[in-house]
Every structure is written in structure tokens, then in C-alpha cells.
Design a protein around this motif. Structure first.
Motif, PDB file in Angstrom:
ATOM      1  N   LEU A   1       6.774  31.125  -6.716  1.00  0.00           N
ATOM      2  CA  LEU A   1       5.790  29.835  -6.751  1.00  0.00           C
ATOM      3  C   LEU A   1       5.600  29.395  -8.108  1.00  0.00           C
ATOM      4  O   LEU A   1       5.610  28.137  -8.058  1.00  0.00           O
ATOM      5  CB  LEU A   1       4.475  30.450  -5.998  1.00  0.00           C
TER       6      LEU A   1
ATOM      7  N   HIS B   1       8.117  36.025  -8.540  1.00  0.00           N
ATOM      8  CA  HIS B   1       7.435  34.936  -9.076  1.00  0.00           C
ATOM      9  C   HIS B   1       7.949  33.421  -8.570  1.00  0.00           C
ATOM     10  O   HIS B   1       8.080  32.493  -9.380  1.00  0.00           O
ATOM     11  CB  HIS B   1       7.689  34.796 -10.675  1.00  0.00           C
TER      12      HIS B   1
ATOM     13  N   GLU C   1       8.805  27.520  -8.681  1.00  0.00           N
ATOM     14  CA  GLU C   1       8.801  26.192  -8.386  1.00  0.00           C
ATOM     15  C   GLU C   1       7.998  25.302  -8.939  1.00  0.00           C
ATOM     16  O   GLU C   1       8.273  23.958  -9.098  1.00  0.00           O
ATOM     17  CB  GLU C   1       8.281  26.293  -6.556  1.00  0.00           C
ATOM     18  N   GLU C   2       6.860  25.580  -9.362  1.00  0.00           N
ATOM     19  CA  GLU C   2       5.668  24.779 -10.107  1.00  0.00           C
ATOM     20  C   GLU C   2       6.267  24.368 -11.354  1.00  0.00           C
ATOM     21  O   GLU C   2       6.386  23.015 -11.741  1.00  0.00           O
ATOM     22  CB  GLU C   2       4.505  25.692 -10.235  1.00  0.00           C
TER      23      GLU C   2
END
Length: 287
Positions: free
Chosen positions: A273, A271, A276-277
Motif C-alpha cells: 500500500l 509494504h 503504491e501511494e
């Protein structure tokens, strides 16, 4: 496991495929030999199975949901399974029309209008409303144990301090209401601008409505003010909407923080991405 469940429900399956974006259950779309589409859902835990079973019983006839065709309470190897009808359409997207957003508001308000049943003893869905502040604390500090392993020490400490400050400014809780806890576009099905219904109830509670707008705002309402206004009109046509401007900052912040912990718990590489979001979101709140 899917083969065992198919045999349990005595299905004549022509084609089967796993559904993506399902994080608390394994879900399969099955096309039967007669051309009908149905869904097999296998929750990760017995508690999630029981929550969802009770949710279907509570919501039936009150909110648009898939039909619960059959269910199996499982065994030592399987926590249980559901056989569900198909809601026609696809998940909601940010390119939807305001008229669709109005319907989402109506749907959400109808769900929030449901209160804990006095005649039914629930073993899966808890009523967290009487101790709502404690429930929010428990969630936050549970994910904090995971979040601190992937966050810089200074950022983590700032998050803890901001949480303690912001929660003191919250208005009185709104409820007790049936809250989805994962009310996001992926769980709202739309067919040609018409909302077909809502899916996925393994995280539901009875609690304060204020928690339930965060993911919808993050992934849908924040993209277009006309969608936001239409949603508010739709919701208010069923029940009074709380002042979201008072509660959204707190829950958007805690959602970003909790999501960081969730990513660590479920696998930060898998997970990456999403992790990081949410780190970026959290830094905007704190730095």
C-alpha cells in the motif's frame, strides 16, 4: 529476544504487546505488575542503538522525550535495548486543533535549535551538515538501486533527471541542527490537545533543517491550512523558519522516490500500500 531483555532489566511484567508502526526497531509495550506502563525497544542494528542512546543524552532537558530508565549494550545476538517511560497520549492525527499544531512547531524548533555538542564525542550520530549536498545524493542514489527494480524504466529515468535539476535550485542549507529524519505524526505524542513529546531517534543526524519537514507536511500539515499556519507560528516563536515553499517540492519529491526504494528494500509485498501511494505521488511530480 523480548524475554531476554525483560530478564536483563529485571522487570515484573503483567502484560506485553508489540507496538505497530515501528520500522527500524522492535518495540514492546509492557504493563508491569504495579500497573505502570513502560516500553522495551530493540533496534535492528548496533548503529541505530548507539544513535538513539546519544540522542537521549543530547535531548534530555532540552526537548520533551520519554525518560530513558535503563539501557543494555547487548551481546552477539542482540544489538542492544532500551527501557523507556511512557509519554501519555496517542500519536498526532490530522484532526488535531491549530493550538496543538502550534505546540508541534515549538517542539520541532526546540529540537532544531540543538547544535553538535563540542564537549561530547559522538560515535552514532554523524554531523552531515558540512557535506549536506553529498549526503542527500548518497541517500537518493542508494535508494535508487532498489527503486529501479520496481519502477518503469522511463519513470525511473525521469526521476533521476528531475532530482539533478531540482537540487541545483535549493537555497543555502540551514544548520547544523539536530534533525529527526522521521518527524511524522506517529512519532509525536499528544494528550488531550497537549503535545507530550517526540519519540524514535534511530535515524537522527546533525544536518540541515530543510529535510525534517517533509513527512510532517505529507501526513499532517497538508491536510489543513490552519494547521500549517499554526505550526509556522509556533516554530517561529523559537527560531526563524526557513522558506518551506522553496524546499518542500524537492524534499517531497525525493521522499516519494526514496520511499519506493525503501519499500523494495523492506519487502514490497509487506509494504504494498505504501509503495503504491508513493508511486502515485511520484507520477504526479513527473507525468
Amino acid at each position: 529476544m523480548s524475554n531476554r531483555v525483560i530478564q536483563q532489566f529485571e522487570l515484573d511484567v503483567f502484560e506485553i504487546s508489540e507496538v505497530e508502526d515501528s520500522h527500524s526497531s522492535t518495540v514492546y509495550k509492557c504493563t508491569l505488575s504495579n500497573g505502570e506502563n513502560v516500553y522495551l525497544k530493540i533496534p535492528f542494528t548496533k548503529l541505530k542503538y548507539q544513535r538513539e542512546l546519544e540522542a537521549y543524552q543530547i535531548l534530555k532537558g532540552n526537548v520533551s522525550i520519554p525518560e530513558l530508565i535503563n539501557y543494555w549494550s547487548g551481546d552477539d545476538e542482540c544489538p542492544g535495548a532500551y527501557l523507556l517511560s511512557e509519554l501519555k497520549g496517542k500519536p498526532l492525527t490530522s484532526v488535531a486543533k491549530p493550538t496543538t499544531s502550534f505546540q508541534v512547531g515549538v517542539l520541532h524548533a526546540k529540537m532544531h535549535s540543538i547544535q553538535p555538542p563540542s564537549e561530547q564525542v559522538l560515535s552514532g550520530i554523524k554531523n552531515e551538515f558540512p557535506n549536506w549536498s553529498q549526503f542527500i545524493d548518497q541517500q537518493f542514489y542508494s535508494f535508487a538501486e532498489d527503486a529501479k527494480e520496481v519502477m518503469a524504466v522511463q519513470l525511473y529515468q525521469k526521476a533521476i533527471e528531475k532530482f539533478e535539476r531540482m537540487k541545483q535550485q535549493l537555497p543555502s542549507s540551514d544548520g547544523p541542527s539536530f534533525v529527526h529524519m522521521d518527524f511524522r505524526p506517529a512519532n509525536i505524542i499528544v494528550d488531550h490537545d497537549q503535545v507530550s513529546g517526540v519519540i524514535d531517534f534511530e535515524s537522527v543526524r546533525f544536518g540541515s533543517t530543510e529535510v525534517d519537514f517533509t513527512k510532517l507536511y505529507r501526513d499532517f500539515l497538508s491536510y489543513d491550512s490552519s494547521l500549517y499556519r499554526a505550526f509556522q507560528r509556533g516554530y517561529n516563536s523559537i527560531r526563524p523558519l526557513i522558506d518551506l515553499e522553496l524546499v518542500l517540492p524537492f524534499y517531497r519529491f525525493t521522499d516519494a522516490f526514496n520511499s519506493i526504494g525503501w519499500c523494495k528494500r523492506r519487502g514490497k509485498e509487506e509494504h504494498a500500500l505504501f509503495l503504491e501511494e508513493n508511486l502515485m505521488r511520484l507520477k504526479k511530480w513527473l507525468l
